[in-house]
Design a protein around this motif. Structure first.
Motif, PDB file in Angstrom:
ATOM      1  N   ARG A 167      53.815  94.098  34.865  1.00  0.00           N
ATOM      2  CA  ARG A 167      52.652  94.077  35.760  1.00  0.00           C
ATOM      3  C   ARG A 167      51.871  92.771  35.628  1.00  0.00           C
ATOM      4  NH1 ARG A 167      52.299  99.583  34.575  1.00  0.00           N
ATOM      5  NH2 ARG A 167      50.927  99.207  32.794  1.00  0.00           N
ATOM      6  N   VAL A 168      51.644  92.347  34.394  1.00  0.00           N
ATOM      7  CA  VAL A 168      50.899  91.105  34.172  1.00  0.00           C
ATOM      8  C   VAL A 168      51.697  89.913  34.694  1.00  0.00           C
ATOM      9  CG1 VAL A 168      49.958  89.590  32.393  1.00  0.00           C
ATOM     10  CG2 VAL A 168      49.627  92.047  32.223  1.00  0.00           C
ATOM     11  N   PHE A 169      53.012  89.930  34.482  1.00  0.00           N
ATOM     12  CA  PHE A 169      53.860  88.848  34.984  1.00  0.00           C
ATOM     13  C   PHE A 169      53.796  88.757  36.504  1.00  0.00           C
ATOM     14  CE2 PHE A 169      57.928  87.482  36.738  1.00  0.00           C
ATOM     15  CZ  PHE A 169      57.989  86.205  36.216  1.00  0.00           C
ATOM     16  N   ASP A 170      53.901  89.909  37.187  1.00  0.00           N
ATOM     17  CA  ASP A 170      53.827  89.919  38.653  1.00  0.00           C
ATOM     18  C   ASP A 170      52.487  89.373  39.140  1.00  0.00           C
ATOM     19  OD1 ASP A 170      56.373  90.933  38.865  1.00  0.00           O
ATOM     20  OD2 ASP A 170      55.704  93.027  39.026  1.00  0.00           O
ATOM     21  N   TYR A 171      51.419  89.708  38.445  1.00  0.00           N
ATOM     22  CA  TYR A 171      50.088  89.224  38.816  1.00  0.00           C
ATOM     23  C   TYR A 171      50.015  87.698  38.707  1.00  0.00           C
ATOM     24  CZ  TYR A 171      45.130  88.193  38.399  1.00  0.00           C
ATOM     25  OH  TYR A 171      43.888  87.645  38.552  1.00  0.00           O
ATOM     26  N   PHE A 172      50.461  87.149  37.589  1.00  0.00           N
ATOM     27  CA  PHE A 172      50.387  85.697  37.405  1.00  0.00           C
ATOM     28  C   PHE A 172      51.390  84.962  38.283  1.00  0.00           C
ATOM     29  CE2 PHE A 172      48.135  86.737  33.448  1.00  0.00           C
ATOM     30  CZ  PHE A 172      47.064  85.866  33.584  1.00  0.00           C
ATOM     31  N   GLN A 173      52.504  85.600  38.595  1.00  0.00           N
ATOM     32  CA  GLN A 173      53.487  84.968  39.476  1.00  0.00           C
ATOM     33  C   GLN A 173      52.910  84.766  40.875  1.00  0.00           C
ATOM     34  OE1 GLN A 173      57.158  87.118  40.009  1.00  0.00           O
ATOM     35  NE2 GLN A 173      58.298  85.234  40.289  1.00  0.00           N
ATOM     36  N   LYS A 174      52.078  85.702  41.320  1.00  0.00           N
ATOM     37  CA  LYS A 174      51.441  85.558  42.633  1.00  0.00           C
ATOM     38  C   LYS A 174      50.410  84.433  42.631  1.00  0.00           C
ATOM     39  CE  LYS A 174      52.024  90.388  43.882  1.00  0.00           C
ATOM     40  NZ  LYS A 174      51.354  91.669  44.102  1.00  0.00           N
ATOM     41  N   MET A 175      49.841  84.135  41.468  1.00  0.00           N
ATOM     42  CA  MET A 175      48.818  83.099  41.378  1.00  0.00           C
ATOM     43  C   MET A 175      49.396  81.681  41.325  1.00  0.00           C
ATOM     44  SD  MET A 175      46.091  84.843  38.786  1.00  0.00           S
ATOM     45  CE  MET A 175      45.277  83.304  38.506  1.00  0.00           C
ATOM     46  N   VAL A 176      50.664  81.554  40.975  1.00  0.00           N
ATOM     47  CA  VAL A 176      51.274  80.234  40.832  1.00  0.00           C
ATOM     48  C   VAL A 176      51.510  79.622  42.205  1.00  0.00           C
ATOM     49  CG1 VAL A 176      53.355  79.033  40.085  1.00  0.00           C
ATOM     50  CG2 VAL A 176      52.347  80.776  38.639  1.00  0.00           C
ATOM     51  N   ARG A 177      51.034  78.403  42.384  1.00  0.00           N
ATOM     52  CA  ARG A 177      51.236  77.653  43.621  1.00  0.00           C
ATOM     53  C   ARG A 177      52.025  76.384  43.296  1.00  0.00           C
ATOM     54  NH1 ARG A 177      50.306  81.681  46.323  1.00  0.00           N
ATOM     55  NH2 ARG A 177      48.199  82.340  46.790  1.00  0.00           N
ATOM     56  N   PRO A 178      53.342  76.415  43.507  1.00  0.00           N
ATOM     57  CA  PRO A 178      54.133  75.222  43.196  1.00  0.00           C
ATOM     58  C   PRO A 178      53.868  74.100  44.196  1.00  0.00           C
ATOM     59  CG  PRO A 178      55.519  76.913  44.154  1.00  0.00           C
ATOM     60  CD  PRO A 178      54.168  77.520  43.968  1.00  0.00           C
ATOM     61  N   GLU A 179      54.117  72.879  43.751  1.00  0.00           N
ATOM     62  CA  GLU A 179      54.007  71.736  44.644  1.00  0.00           C
ATOM     63  C   GLU A 179      55.110  71.831  45.700  1.00  0.00           C
ATOM     64  OE1 GLU A 179      54.179  68.075  42.492  1.00  0.00           O
ATOM     65  OE2 GLU A 179      52.936  68.866  40.884  1.00  0.00           O
ATOM     66  N   LYS A 180      54.865  71.223  46.856  1.00  0.00           N
ATOM     67  CA  LYS A 180      55.888  71.214  47.899  1.00  0.00           C
ATOM     68  C   LYS A 180      57.092  70.406  47.444  1.00  0.00           C
ATOM     69  CE  LYS A 180      53.210  71.689  52.115  1.00  0.00           C
ATOM     70  NZ  LYS A 180      52.856  71.042  53.391  1.00  0.00           N
ATOM     71  N   SER A 181      58.255  70.821  47.902  1.00  0.00           N
ATOM     72  CA  SER A 181      59.455  70.040  47.629  1.00  0.00           C
ATOM     73  C   SER A 181      59.322  68.714  48.354  1.00  0.00           C
ATOM     74  CB  SER A 181      60.700  70.770  48.122  1.00  0.00           C
ATOM     75  OG  SER A 181      60.860  71.973  47.427  1.00  0.00           O
ATOM     76  N   SER A 182      59.536  67.632  47.630  1.00  0.00           N
ATOM     77  CA  SER A 182      59.359  66.321  48.247  1.00  0.00           C
ATOM     78  C   SER A 182      60.292  65.305  47.607  1.00  0.00           C
ATOM     79  CB  SER A 182      57.909  65.854  48.100  1.00  0.00           C
ATOM     80  OG  SER A 182      57.589  65.676  46.738  1.00  0.00           O
ATOM     81  N   LEU A 183      60.431  64.193  48.291  1.00  0.00           N
ATOM     82  CA  LEU A 183      61.230  63.074  47.816  1.00  0.00           C
ATOM     83  C   LEU A 183      60.393  61.822  47.992  1.00  0.00           C
ATOM     84  CD1 LEU A 183      64.004  61.964  46.875  1.00  0.00           C
ATOM     85  CD2 LEU A 183      64.575  61.712  49.280  1.00  0.00           C
ATOM     86  N   ARG A 184      60.109  61.137  46.885  1.00  0.00           N
ATOM     87  CA  ARG A 184      59.346  59.892  46.929  1.00  0.00           C
ATOM     88  C   ARG A 184      60.239  58.772  46.406  1.00  0.00           C
ATOM     89  NH1 ARG A 184      55.525  63.519  44.482  1.00  0.00           N
ATOM     90  NH2 ARG A 184      56.389  62.745  42.543  1.00  0.00           N
ATOM     91  N   PHE A 185      60.279  57.682  47.128  1.00  0.00           N
ATOM     92  CA  PHE A 185      61.089  56.544  46.712  1.00  0.00           C
ATOM     93  C   PHE A 185      60.272  55.626  45.820  1.00  0.00           C
ATOM     94  CE2 PHE A 185      63.047  57.862  50.735  1.00  0.00           C
ATOM     95  CZ  PHE A 185      64.326  58.099  50.283  1.00  0.00           C
ATOM     96  N   THR A 186      60.951  54.956  44.898  1.00  0.00           N
ATOM     97  CA  THR A 186      60.295  54.058  43.959  1.00  0.00           C
ATOM     98  C   THR A 186      60.184  52.662  44.571  1.00  0.00           C
ATOM     99  OG1 THR A 186      62.382  53.456  42.922  1.00  0.00           O
ATOM    100  CG2 THR A 186      61.204  55.346  41.986  1.00  0.00           C
ATOM    101  N   PRO A 187      59.342  51.804  44.004  1.00  0.00           N
ATOM    102  CA  PRO A 187      59.255  50.426  44.502  1.00  0.00           C
ATOM    103  C   PRO A 187      60.586  49.690  44.436  1.00  0.00           C
ATOM    104  CG  PRO A 187      57.363  50.909  43.136  1.00  0.00           C
ATOM    105  CD  PRO A 187      58.295  52.078  43.025  1.00  0.00           C
TER     106      PRO A 187
END
Length: 116
Positions: free
Chosen positions: A71-91
Motif C-alpha cells: 500500500r505504501v509503495f503504491d502511494y509513493f509510486q503515484k507521487m513519482v514524476r519522472p523527467e520526460k524522455s529526451s535526447l540532448r546533444f553535446t557541444p
C-alpha cells in the motif's frame, strides 16, 4: 562507450517493519535511467525502485512485501514524476557537425570552380 547512470527521483523513509529483522525503518528509492555518451545525453522513461532496511541493510524484494508495504509503495509510486524522455546533444556533436558541413561546402565550392 556510453555510461548508464541511475539518477534518484524520490527517496522516502517508511515506518513499516522489515520482513528480515522486524525493525521499523525502510528506505524506498525510485531511480530513472540516464545514458551519458560522448555525443549525446539521453533521459529514458525507465523507472526502477528499491526498498532497503536501514538497520540490517538487506534489500526487500517484492516477494517478501507485506500488504502494508504494498500500500505504501503504491502511494509513493503515484507521487513519482519522472523527467520526460529526451535526447540532448553535446557541444562535441555540434562542433563536429559544423566542421562536416564546412568541409562538404568547401568541397562543393572547389568542385564547381574546377579546382578539383
Amino acid at each position: 562507450m556510453a555510461k548508464e547512470k541511475q539518477e534518484v527521483l524520490k527517496e522516502a523513509e517508511l515506518t513499516n517493519n522489515c520482513p528480515e529483522c522486524f525493525n521499523q525503518g525502510l528506505r524506498l528509492t525510485f531511480y530513472q535511467k540516464h545514458i551519458y555518451g560522448r555525443w549525446f545525453h539521453r533521459t529514458t522513461g525507465v523507472v526502477s525502485n528499491e526498498i532497503t532496511c536501514k538497520k540490517c541493510g538487506s534489500s526487500i524484494y517484492p516477494i517478501k512485501w507485506t500488504p502494508d508495504i504494498e500500500r505504501v509503495f503504491d502511494y509513493f509510486q503515484k507521487m513519482v514524476r519522472p523527467e520526460k524522455s529526451s535526447l540532448r546533444f553535446t557541444p562535441l556533436f555540434y562542433i563536429t557537425l559544423l566542421l562536416l558541413v564546412a568541409l562538404v561546402g568547401t568541397g562543393a565550392y572547389l568542385y564547381t570552380e574546377g579546382i578539383i
